[in-house]
Design a protein around this motif. Sequence first.
Motif, mmCIF file in Angstrom:
data_model
loop_
_atom_site.group_PDB
_atom_site.id
_atom_site.type_symbol
_atom_site.label_atom_id
_atom_site.label_comp_id
_atom_site.label_asym_id
_atom_site.label_seq_id
_atom_site.Cartn_x
_atom_site.Cartn_y
_atom_site.Cartn_z
ATOM 1 N N GLU A 208 0.822 -1.208 0.000
ATOM 2 C CA GLU A 208 0.000 0.000 0.000
ATOM 3 C C GLU A 208 0.857 1.260 0.000
ATOM 4 O O GLU A 208 0.379 2.343 -0.360
ATOM 5 C CB GLU A 208 -0.948 0.002 1.208
ATOM 6 C CG GLU A 208 -2.080 -1.015 1.095
ATOM 7 C CD GLU A 208 -2.937 -1.082 2.355
ATOM 8 O OE1 GLU A 208 -2.560 -0.441 3.369
ATOM 9 O OE2 GLU A 208 -3.972 -1.774 2.336
ATOM 10 N N SER A 209 2.124 1.128 0.382
ATOM 11 C CA SER A 209 3.024 2.286 0.398
ATOM 12 C C SER A 209 3.272 2.839 -0.994
ATOM 13 O O SER A 209 3.818 3.953 -1.129
ATOM 14 C CB SER A 209 4.363 1.901 1.039
ATOM 15 O OG SER A 209 5.060 0.959 0.228
ATOM 16 N N ARG A 210 2.899 2.117 -2.017
ATOM 17 C CA ARG A 210 3.131 2.580 -3.395
ATOM 18 C C ARG A 210 2.027 3.504 -3.908
ATOM 19 O O ARG A 210 2.104 4.009 -5.013
ATOM 20 C CB ARG A 210 3.295 1.381 -4.334
ATOM 21 C CG ARG A 210 4.565 0.562 -4.066
ATOM 22 C CD ARG A 210 5.792 1.452 -4.210
ATOM 23 N NE ARG A 210 7.041 0.716 -4.122
ATOM 24 C CZ ARG A 210 7.850 0.709 -3.078
ATOM 25 N NH1 ARG A 210 7.514 1.367 -1.979
ATOM 26 N NH2 ARG A 210 8.992 0.056 -3.096
ATOM 27 N N GLY A 211 0.998 3.729 -3.095
ATOM 28 C CA GLY A 211 0.052 4.795 -3.403
ATOM 29 C C GLY A 211 -1.143 4.441 -4.263
ATOM 30 O O GLY A 211 -1.901 5.330 -4.659
ATOM 31 N N TRP A 212 -1.361 3.166 -4.565
ATOM 32 C CA TRP A 212 -2.507 2.783 -5.384
ATOM 33 C C TRP A 212 -3.768 2.710 -4.522
ATOM 34 O O TRP A 212 -3.713 2.321 -3.356
ATOM 35 C CB TRP A 212 -2.257 1.439 -6.069
ATOM 36 C CG TRP A 212 -1.042 1.458 -6.945
ATOM 37 C CD1 TRP A 212 0.205 1.001 -6.638
ATOM 38 C CD2 TRP A 212 -0.948 1.998 -8.264
ATOM 39 N NE1 TRP A 212 1.076 1.210 -7.686
ATOM 40 C CE2 TRP A 212 0.398 1.824 -8.696
ATOM 41 C CE3 TRP A 212 -1.855 2.615 -9.122
ATOM 42 C CZ2 TRP A 212 0.837 2.240 -9.941
ATOM 43 C CZ3 TRP A 212 -1.412 3.031 -10.369
ATOM 44 C CH2 TRP A 212 -0.086 2.842 -10.768
ATOM 45 N N SER A 213 -4.893 3.058 -5.108
ATOM 46 C CA SER A 213 -6.150 3.009 -4.368
ATOM 47 C C SER A 213 -6.636 1.570 -4.246
ATOM 48 O O SER A 213 -6.198 0.678 -4.990
ATOM 49 C CB SER A 213 -7.213 3.846 -5.081
ATOM 50 O OG SER A 213 -7.601 3.216 -6.298
ATOM 51 N N GLU A 214 -7.557 1.337 -3.326
ATOM 52 C CA GLU A 214 -8.139 0.007 -3.162
ATOM 53 C C GLU A 214 -8.822 -0.438 -4.445
ATOM 54 O O GLU A 214 -8.726 -1.609 -4.845
ATOM 55 C CB GLU A 214 -9.129 0.007 -2.003
ATOM 56 C CG GLU A 214 -9.718 -1.366 -1.698
ATOM 57 C CD GLU A 214 -10.650 -1.348 -0.503
ATOM 58 O OE1 GLU A 214 -11.377 -2.360 -0.307
ATOM 59 O OE2 GLU A 214 -10.662 -0.345 0.238
ATOM 60 N N GLY A 215 -9.492 0.497 -5.121
ATOM 61 C CA GLY A 215 -10.155 0.163 -6.375
ATOM 62 C C GLY A 215 -9.168 -0.240 -7.455
ATOM 63 O O GLY A 215 -9.421 -1.189 -8.217
ATOM 64 N N GLU A 216 -8.038 0.459 -7.551
ATOM 65 C CA GLU A 216 -7.019 0.118 -8.545
ATOM 66 C C GLU A 216 -6.404 -1.242 -8.238
ATOM 67 O O GLU A 216 -6.129 -2.026 -9.150
ATOM 68 C CB GLU A 216 -5.939 1.205 -8.568
ATOM 69 C CG GLU A 216 -6.422 2.513 -9.166
ATOM 70 C CD GLU A 216 -5.477 3.669 -8.914
ATOM 71 O OE1 GLU A 216 -5.401 4.589 -9.771
ATOM 72 O OE2 GLU A 216 -4.807 3.674 -7.853
#
Length: 298
Positions: A208-216
């Motif tokens: 999650e540290s890579r900044g992608w949203s849950e939807g992505e």
Amino acid sequence: MSTYDDGAGAGGVELSRVRQLWHLLEPLHAVLYYAPEVFEEAAALGYDTKERWPSYFPLRAAPLGPVGAERVTSAFYSFSPRMVAEHIDSAWATADPGAVLAARLRGIDRAYRAILGDRVDSPELAEAAALARRAAEAANTEGRPLAAANAELEWPEAPHLQLWQAATILREHRGDGHLAALLVAGLDPVESLVSFAAIGAASVERFESRGWSEGEWESARARLAARGLVGESGEATDAGRDLRHRVEHHTDQLAAAPWQLLGPVSTDRLADLLGDFWVAVLSSGLLPSETTLGIGKV
């Protein structure tokens, strides 16, 4: 069950040794992103150091020059473009790349002295630095933007700084090759992370540290499921594990050239020399126990 030839390459250096050298050198480079001495240097330039990312992006991207978010996103690959833009769009207004490069060497100098103590001036470190530099100077940089940018920098005089710079060139050389392997495997940036988490390389929370949203993330998982690479639980299928094994094997192959040119005797010697410094860095407690690189798990 996959079967791949993990034996020696053209230069007589086994691919297992190529991967081991990555495991040994990566922590020596990664001190840059965690050492308080580097944070102090970055803060003196004006970067927010309450968390690691505002300084991480300029520290790693500075060899590329004052580039924008699109080129950094391309070179870093696994980070969300939004996250890159958040930190890079203002990075060079805070300090120019030349100032960042000088600050990171000052920070590494201080950090290595704090971690290694008298070993900074040891003949073993000087020998390791010379061997690592030979390997780094042998690295092929065609199609490898981060490796090429770091290889173009002047070499510092102090052996411990040469060791760090060589480790940096070699890890970016491997990283650039890894992105090529991901592209060949048909894995986009989010799919690369989802598929890596699916084989247990690191927890989903760490990625999650890579900044992608849950939807992505869920969309990427659905695309991988449609290819038969992950199951309903999100864990990798046999096909998914096989694909990731091929990616890592291809990465080892693409990372082998510097070690083949250095030769098996010198490569073995460097691996022996690095052990003490590797232990010192890990024992410092600066680096996280789990990373998105999957070291020790792939």
